[in-house]
Scaffold this active site. Structure first.
Site, PDB file in Angstrom:
ATOM      1  N   ASP A 124      34.902  39.678  35.637  1.00  0.00           N
ATOM      2  CA  ASP A 124      36.355  39.560  35.163  1.00  0.00           C
ATOM      3  C   ASP A 124      37.189  38.839  35.815  1.00  0.00           C
ATOM      4  O   ASP A 124      37.032  38.020  36.853  1.00  0.00           O
ATOM      5  CB  ASP A 124      36.822  41.284  34.911  1.00  0.00           C
ATOM      6  CG  ASP A 124      38.063  41.282  34.149  1.00  0.00           C
ATOM      7  OD1 ASP A 124      38.355  40.807  32.841  1.00  0.00           O
ATOM      8  OD2 ASP A 124      39.296  41.753  34.673  1.00  0.00           O
ATOM      9  N   LYS A 144      34.610  49.818  33.015  1.00  0.00           N
ATOM     10  CA  LYS A 144      35.108  48.815  33.730  1.00  0.00           C
ATOM     11  C   LYS A 144      35.172  49.411  35.196  1.00  0.00           C
ATOM     12  O   LYS A 144      35.087  50.290  35.587  1.00  0.00           O
ATOM     13  CB  LYS A 144      36.412  48.670  33.092  1.00  0.00           C
ATOM     14  CG  LYS A 144      37.342  47.348  33.414  1.00  0.00           C
ATOM     15  CD  LYS A 144      36.700  46.289  32.594  1.00  0.00           C
ATOM     16  CE  LYS A 144      37.322  44.805  32.961  1.00  0.00           C
ATOM     17  NZ  LYS A 144      36.952  43.839  31.864  1.00  0.00           N
TER      18      LYS A 144
END
Ligand code: NDP
Length: 449
Positions: free
Chosen positions: A168, A128
């Site tokens: 995201d 991430k």
């Protein structure tokens, strides 16, 4: 909550060592709740220090991102990439641009991504990244210069066989396009290193829809298995009004359900007669910041307020939290239950606090964790990687049908695993253990590395 001495000690160490990283600690604690069912059956977990290793990212890259705004002023943000686990494939996970971004949030997201990606059945590790850059109110040119500045550092750490970032919160097709352009220029390669790309340069059809649609496919399996029913006639509360939320609303409507609420950071709207989903799409396309006021203007009879959490006071059968982490606390969980909600499936990552999850499990509200129910996005990202490496592009129907099959399989895997451990409705446990097993086996096979 019972916990073995071994896990208790390990959790205490995590809490002490990472004090202040509250989101990451919650993710680890929730995972350990499930590991308690497994460690006696799998002694190698302790023998090979699997948990001690799996909770530490393989690599964290932190870097400076200097960029120039439209007035000529030099601005500086912090960039991160948390490369959590490459046990079963290249690191894979989104980039988040939001002023709240910090290492705790990215570590929690990266940790969850490891198990989510494993659950999809595709060969993807977990990672991430992101930045504390706030895209709100920035011009297109500013966003482009920021993305280029970020990629000027990030490009050395990623690649189609190393780490494949995606979008995201705050990172959609526009941002991916700018990052891809800079990556291509710096490396002089055209590869599938980022997913969520535009259709004209390697993107996959159905990627924008994937997380919201996938969530509904998963929730549909929950309704069928546990309640012997489907979405028809159900009142469904959806929080947020971004990518995941809007496509979840669209699929709920398509499957015969009634969306009874939505929200954003400025408030919420609730209507027991049904939200006008087409109007939400229209307003989002026009100006995201004005959707609540725009909606109320067109439908003055609806219930509305400026506190997004008040959405959970709305009566519903099913709740799909699709906005952000920690949007449902214990009090909100109790409100949902007392207003008739019997099923919660997470569209966002960790929208429910640990106390809320425990409350659901102890009070007959069937709960699905995001790492299983929102895996549709990364699953289609995985399909985008396959299309890129084969230089192919599949039709919308082909991708949607593969997405449907993947979500049904994830549900079955979680459900069967939970059943095997004697807690049939505990899908969080099923997801944690099923996602973990593949990574664990790969770690054992690969030795201490
Ligand atoms: P978007 O940026 O498209 O949308 C986020 C939405 O949530 C916006 O409507 C935003 O409102 C709203 N929001 C943010 N914070 C709050 C809050 N505290 N209360 C109420 N509303 C809030 O993001 P996505 O839809 O892409 O992502 C949403 C969640 O889903 C995130 O947790 C993300 O990590 C997760 N996720 C996303 C995937 C994807 O494919 N996009 C895949 C898997 C998980 P506003 O417009 O006012 O900011």
């Amino acid at each position: 909550m019972y916990r073995s001495a071994y896990l208790n000690n390990l959790l205490s160490e995590v809490k002490e060592k990472y004090a202040g990283q509250k989101e990451f600690i919650q993710a680890v604690e929730e995972f350990f709740d499930s590991m308690d069912f497994l460690i006696d059956k799998e002694p190698k977990i302790v023998e090979y220090s699997i948990l001690e290793r799996i909770i530490v990212p393989e690599r964290i890259i932190t870097f400076r991102i200097p960029w120039v705004d439209d007035s000529g002023k030099i601005r500086v943000n912090t960039g991160y990439r948390v490369q959590f686990s490459s046990a079963i494939g290249p690191y894979k996970g989104g980039m988040r641009f939001d002023k709240s971004v910090n290492l705790s949030i990215l570590k929690f997201l990266g940790f969850e991504q490891v198990f989510k990606n494993s659950l999809t059945g595709l060969p993807m590790g977990g990672g991430k990244g992101g930045s504390d850059f706030d895209p709100k109110g920035k011009s297109d040119a500013e966003v482009m210069r920021f993305c280029q500045a970020l990629m000027s550092e990030l490009y050395r750490h990623i690649g189609p066989d190393t780490d494949v970032p995606a979008g995201d919160l705050g990172v959609g097709g526009r941002e991916i396009g700018y990052m891809f352009g800079q990556y291509k220029k710096l490396t002089n390669t055209f590869t599938g290193t980022l997913t969520g790309k535009g259709l004209s340069f390697g993107g996959s059809l159905a990627r924008p829809e994937a997380t919201g649609y996938g969530l509904c496919y998963f929730a549909g399996e929950m309704l069928k298995t546990f309640k012997n029913t489907d979405f028809k006639g159900k009142k469904v509360l959806v929080s947020g009004s971004g990518n995941v939320a809007t496509y979840a609303m669209k699929k709920v409507r398509e499957l015969g359900g009634t969306v009874v609420g939505f929200s954003n950071t400025q408030g919420y709207v609730a209507d027991p007669n049904g939200i006008d989903v087409d109007l939400v799409f229209e307003l989002v396309a026009k100006d995201k910041r004005k959707i609540i006021s725009g909606y109320v203007e067109k439908h003055p009879g609806v219930k509305t307020g400026s506190c997004p959490r008040d959405i959970w006071k709305t009566p519903c059968d099913v709740a799909l939290p699709c906005a952000t982490q920690s949007e449902i606390n214990l009090e909100n969980a109790k409100e949902l239950k007392s207003n008739g909600c019997y099923m919660v499936a997470e569209g966002a990552n960790m929208p429910c606090d640990l106390e809320a999850i425990r409350f659901f499990n102890e009070n007959g509200v069937i709960f699905a964790p995001g790492k299983a129910s929102n895996a549709g996005g990364v699953a289609v990202s995985g399909l985008e990687m396959s299309q890129n490496s084969q230089r192919l592009s599949w039709s919308f129907e082909e991708v949607d049908s593969k997405l449907h099959d993947i979500m049904v399989n994830i549900f079955k895997n979680c459900h069967e695993t939970a059943k095997k451990f004697g807690v049939e409705t505990n899908l969080a446990l099923g997801a944690n253990i099923a996602g973990f097993m593949k990574v664990y086996e790969a770690m054992l096979a690969q030795g201490v590395c």
